[in-house]
Write a protein that holds these residues in place. Sequence first.
Motif, PDB file in Angstrom:
ATOM      1  N   PRO A 259     -11.832   1.840   4.897  1.00 14.22           N
ATOM      2  CA  PRO A 259     -12.053   1.945   6.335  1.00 14.22           C
ATOM      3  C   PRO A 259     -13.486   1.571   6.698  1.00 14.22           C
ATOM      4  N   GLY A 260     -13.619   0.786   7.775  1.00 18.53           N
ATOM      5  CA  GLY A 260     -14.943   0.391   8.232  1.00 18.53           C
ATOM      6  C   GLY A 260     -15.524  -0.796   7.499  1.00 18.53           C
TER       7      GLY A 260
ATOM      8  N   ASP B  25      -7.831   7.180   2.145  1.00 24.58           N
ATOM      9  CA  ASP B  25      -7.868   6.065   3.094  1.00 24.58           C
ATOM     10  C   ASP B  25      -8.080   4.717   2.418  1.00 24.58           C
TER      11      ASP B  25
END
Length: 217
Positions: free
Chosen positions: A193-194, A163
């Motif tokens: 991500p995040g 990711d």
Amino acid sequence: MDETTWRSATIVWARASDIRDFTASDLAAMGEGQLARFRGLKGERAAAFLTGRALIRQLVLRLGGGPRVPLDSICPRCRKDHVAPRTPGFVLSVSHAGDLVAVAASTEPTLLGIDVEHDSAAARVSELGPVFPAASVPDLAGWTRIEAAIKADGRGVEIDPGDVRLRREPGQDGPEPDGPGPAGPPEWSAALPGRATPLQVATLPGPTGYTLSAARG
């Protein structure tokens, strides 16, 4: 002990056989938790752990820390002793590749991560297709950049390497050079991500026969 620098970070590396004057007593002075962790390791892992702590102490003292270098590597979430070591006034990151250990330190309040791999690991990385179903499998340098970014991020195994998205910084398109140019090594941005802001990542000149990358935020 050899070294390189990148942005605010100083990165050093050595083999366990290069460190001869650092003992368990020196380790205990850095914290009883460090000594307890060392005693739970065996063989190459124990030697690499001791080497890493010796490099941390040498580097922190040289960069103006001390006279003591207390370390804490307790995870704030699970309370187990497994995260990147911390010491007041410095950000640290450690990476092992067999008996070679690399340590990065910065006095700036930044995120910091490094990863070092022996060049023989390239064959293993090429077999990671299932990890990257939505993207091409990176080469060894790309893999170390991803690993360095994940270490800098701090969430560890919560981040799937597949990711992480690497993108060459503007103005650095084209084939990847064999080494750093006049302005330093080429840099990538790493989107995780995040995380709202990407991290900066670079593959650096390092020990012969190894690939070394660093990330910061």
